[in-house]
Design a protein around this motif. Structure first.
Motif, PDB file in Angstrom:
ATOM      1  N   ALA A 135      -0.518   0.564  -0.640  1.00 37.44           N
ATOM      2  CA  ALA A 135       0.227  -0.621  -1.248  1.00 37.44           C
ATOM      3  C   ALA A 135      -0.566  -1.750  -1.443  1.00 37.44           C
ATOM      4  N   HIS A 136      -1.567  -1.935  -0.720  1.00 37.17           N
ATOM      5  CA  HIS A 136      -2.464  -2.863  -0.933  1.00 37.17           C
ATOM      6  C   HIS A 136      -3.710  -2.584  -0.312  1.00 37.17           C
ATOM      7  N   ASN A 137      -4.923  -3.119  -0.828  1.00 41.76           N
ATOM      8  CA  ASN A 137      -6.220  -2.862  -0.228  1.00 41.76           C
ATOM      9  C   ASN A 137      -6.603  -3.112   1.207  1.00 41.76           C
ATOM     10  N   VAL A 138      -6.789  -2.129   1.985  1.00 40.79           N
ATOM     11  CA  VAL A 138      -7.019  -2.331   3.626  1.00 40.79           C
ATOM     12  C   VAL A 138      -8.289  -2.130   4.026  1.00 40.79           C
ATOM     13  N   GLY A 139      -9.111  -1.638   3.051  1.00 42.26           N
ATOM     14  CA  GLY A 139     -10.734  -1.735   3.477  1.00 42.26           C
ATOM     15  C   GLY A 139     -10.841   0.032   3.716  1.00 42.26           C
ATOM     16  N   HIS A 140     -12.211   0.105   3.461  1.00 46.66           N
ATOM     17  CA  HIS A 140     -12.618   1.449   3.774  1.00 46.66           C
ATOM     18  C   HIS A 140     -12.099   2.207   4.977  1.00 46.66           C
ATOM     19  N   ARG A 144      -1.040  -0.206  10.228  1.00 47.98           N
ATOM     20  CA  ARG A 144      -2.287  -0.130   9.589  1.00 47.98           C
ATOM     21  C   ARG A 144      -2.318   0.039   8.121  1.00 47.98           C
ATOM     22  N   PHE A 145      -1.270   0.535   7.664  1.00 46.95           N
ATOM     23  CA  PHE A 145      -1.230   0.836   6.206  1.00 46.95           C
ATOM     24  C   PHE A 145       0.229   1.006   5.759  1.00 46.95           C
ATOM     25  N   ILE A 146       0.555   0.652   4.699  1.00 44.54           N
ATOM     26  CA  ILE A 146       1.769   0.963   4.168  1.00 44.54           C
ATOM     27  C   ILE A 146       1.881   1.851   2.733  1.00 44.54           C
ATOM     28  N   VAL A 147       2.189   3.340   2.983  1.00 41.33           N
ATOM     29  CA  VAL A 147       2.173   3.986   1.805  1.00 41.33           C
ATOM     30  C   VAL A 147       3.194   3.728   0.862  1.00 41.33           C
ATOM     31  N   GLU A 148       2.528   3.653  -0.192  1.00 43.53           N
ATOM     32  CA  GLU A 148       3.892   3.326  -1.399  1.00 43.53           C
ATOM     33  C   GLU A 148       4.370   4.730  -1.961  1.00 43.53           C
ATOM     34  N   LYS A 149       3.544   5.745  -2.336  1.00 45.80           N
ATOM     35  CA  LYS A 149       4.210   6.710  -2.709  1.00 45.80           C
ATOM     36  C   LYS A 149       3.192   8.017  -2.444  1.00 45.80           C
ATOM     37  N   GLU A 150       3.480   9.318  -2.776  1.00 48.25           N
ATOM     38  CA  GLU A 150       2.751  10.265  -2.121  1.00 48.25           C
ATOM     39  C   GLU A 150       3.090  11.481  -3.276  1.00 48.25           C
ATOM     40  N   GLY A 199      -5.259   0.317  -2.959  1.00 49.68           N
ATOM     41  CA  GLY A 199      -4.820  -0.570  -3.513  1.00 49.68           C
ATOM     42  C   GLY A 199      -5.791  -1.091  -4.603  1.00 49.68           C
ATOM     43  N   SER A 200      -6.294   0.104  -5.625  1.00 49.40           N
ATOM     44  CA  SER A 200      -7.325  -0.370  -6.611  1.00 49.40           C
ATOM     45  C   SER A 200      -6.567  -1.316  -7.468  1.00 49.40           C
TER      46      SER A 200
END
Ligand code: UDP
Ligand code: MG
Length: 310
Positions: free
Chosen positions: A72-77, A303-309, A47-48
């Motif tokens: 999709a958003h910053n979730v941390g390292h 834990r995370f939401i992938v926006e695209k790949e 999420g930069s």
């Protein structure tokens, strides 16, 4: 063998092209020497807010190995790393996690791969010294490992998240359902055959540290509360000490009462009210920390939401 290299990136536009250039060159060499058969670099954009994702998309043209995963958003390292690791399950023989900033020596990867070929499922990258760190970072890091040791959390000193996991270790790790990730501790608890590889830590190639003091503090709290029940034991200990103190107090008050000068008990009473009040508040804070964890755990959010790949 097929190797995946997972690189979490948060606002790393300044270093990514160079990291990709150096890695691509080295991977080409490893493949020509048959160290590897194929390699896949997985850049995880955490999420930069800068041009990191545009750069990752552009790296496709420059390197046949580059892949990108945009969160999709910053979730941390730790969570970004997890996203990359889980993306690698079933796609490779081993996966190496490494920082984007070239602080971890990419040449050490070959030694890790050799250890893997010798049957090690987990290979830890351990830095030789901390010469390149600021005095503050050195002190906080040292304090961190000491504290974790005291709390009974089994960690390898000076090992950050530069490590190789074999497919078996990765598969096992993927079965950990917890949301509070503290990968150094989790990997350590897997129990596979492991090895340590030493490397020279460089200065950050460009850009600045993304680990603010707040993030470091949260990380330490996460590590302790995810792996140790020591804080709870300390509370019980304080509780026992308090009972001891209150018994002494009671004896004193009784003696004072029979002597007839009750007014003298007033000071000690007031003291104990404040003392216990403060202690209770502190204890509630620590217990609350665990309740917070349970809360997060039962919510079972992704834990995370992938926006695209790509
Ligand atoms: N990072 C991340 N998300 C964050 C913070 C950091 O993915 O919220 C990544 C960062 O891009 C880098 C790695 O984690 O690849 C380590 O961060 P950094 O080098 O800033 O930490 P330091 O080496 O100063 O401890
Ligand atoms: Mg760094």
């Amino acid at each position: 063998m097929i190797l995946n290299i997972v690189i979490p990136c948060y606002n790393e536009e300044a270093v990514l092209p160079e990291t990709n250039r150096q890695l691509t060159e080295l991977i080409g060499e490893w493949i020509s020497r048959d160290v590897l058969n194929d390699c896949r670099i997985v850049y995880v954009d955490d999420g930069s807010k800068d041009r990191t994702w545009e750069i990752i998309e552009g790296l496709q043209q420059e390197s046949p190995y580059a892949h990108g995963l945009k969160l999709a958003h910053n979730v941390g390292h730790q969570h970004a790393l997890w996203a990359g690791l889980m993306n690698s399950v079933g796609k490779c023989d081993a996966v190496v996690s490494i920082d984007a900033d070239l602080q971890h020596d990419i040449h050490a990867i070959e030694e890790m791969v050799d250890a893997y070929k010798d049957g090690c499922e987990v290979v830890y990258g351990v830095r030789n010294d901390r010469a390149t760190d600021s005095a503050f970072k050195k002190k906080t890091a040292l304090g961190f490992y000491r504290l974790m040791g005291k709390m009974g959390v089994d960690l390898i000193p000076n090992h950050a998240d530069f490590r190789l996991l074999g497919s078996k270790a990765l598969e096992a790790l993927s079965q950990y359902p917890e949301r509070n990730l503290f990968l150094r501790g989790m990997v350590r608890s897997l129990g596979f055959k492991e090895k340590i590889v030493h490397f020279e830590c460089h200065d950050r190639f460009a850009g600045e540290s993304k680990y603010t003091l707040r993030k470091m503090f949260n990380f330490a709290v996460d590590g302790i509360t995810s792996f140790s029940v020591q804080p709870l034991r300390i509370i019980s200990l304080i509780g026992l000490v308090c009972v001891g103190i209150s018994i002494v107090e009671m004896i004193y008050i009784l003696v004072a009462y029979f002597r007839g000068d009750v007014i003298r008990g007033w000071a000690s009473l007031l003291f104990s009210v404040w003392f216990l009040g403060g202690l209770l508040l502190f204890s509630m804070g620590v217990v609350g920390e665990y309740i917070g964890k349970i809360y997060k755990e039962v919510k079972r959010r992704p834990r995370f939401i992938v926006e695209k790949e790509v």
